[in-house]
Write an enzyme that holds these catalytic residues in place. Sequence first.
Site: not given
Ligand code: C5P
Length: 315
Positions: A26, A153
């Site tokens: 993506k 995602d």
């Molecule tokens: O959800 P994902 O594992 O992709 O997110 C990884 C990290 O990225 C989260 O732990 C957070 O620190 C940051 N993040 C964030 N806000 C979001 C998505 C991700 O701060 N909307």
Amino acid sequence: MTEAWGPDDEGPRPHPGPVRVRVPAKINLHLGVGPLRPDGYHELNTVYHAIGIFDELTARRGDTLTLTMEGVGTGELALDETNLIIRAARALAAHARVPAYARLHLRKSIPLAGGLAGGSADAAAALIACDMLWGLGMSRDQLAEVGAQLGSDVPFLLHGGTALGTGHGEAVSPILARPTAWHWVVAIADGGLSTPAVYRELDTLRDSSWPPPPLEGPDQLMAALRQRDPEVLGAALGNDLQAAALSLRPQLADVLKAGHEAGAIAGLVSGSGPTCVFLAADAGHAQEIAAGLNAAGVCLEAVTARGPQPGARVT
Ligand code: C5P
């Protein structure tokens, strides 16, 4: 002739395997980042777009849960309980109350830690593959609920296409636009960037420019998608994380400049980076831009990719 009703008609059944699932990468056409929430995530207002770089996950029947991988950089990934694919299979098995038995194999093409949601893509592929292997018959929305716990995602990569993302990215609604193929060039970087580190850097940059900017909605981008004109779409692309990615990896400015010099309509950092993506007018134009970027030697490799693409699907 009337059809006989029997056990086969009672719903999905376990699949003998192998089940092969293809899942796209993506990019974010618009990534508006709001304030840091108490749960450690940032509020998002984003437009997701699935593009034609794919990982492939194969699931076979097994007596335990195992994972093997091939592809660039996969040697760096742990194959244990911390791996997102294993976590996805376990989460699905726990949800459906079935044993998590499968032999999983990943062929990886989406760069690691590249801002293309490769990890979430693989988790989405694991949910689709195990759902079929185990005969669970769950809907994409049910799988998205399980997937949202694994990565922001994952729900989008189950659905694919072009979609609006809110919450921390996990709340997805499809954008019903007339089908248009967009042509992209993807400049893959040498090495990744940590997503949490990029979000932290954005918070640091914002601390020094109080008050924080309002969370931008994607209205301009949505209008541009409807016009189906690459120049109009190019002018509407935007990513709040770009400044933070550039701050951590200043060389990305050279990549963006080289893409511009190679004739791209527009270029931006993909998600949290360090991959940069460029919009082209058509397939031939995308080839030219990719050649220009490869000749400039500013990235590991520049490849062309089309969007939108469907989400994780059994092939
Ligand atoms: O959800 P994902 O594992 O992709 O997110 C990884 C990290 O990225 C989260 O732990 C957070 O620190 C940051 N993040 C964030 N806000 C979001 C998505 C991700 O701060 N909307």
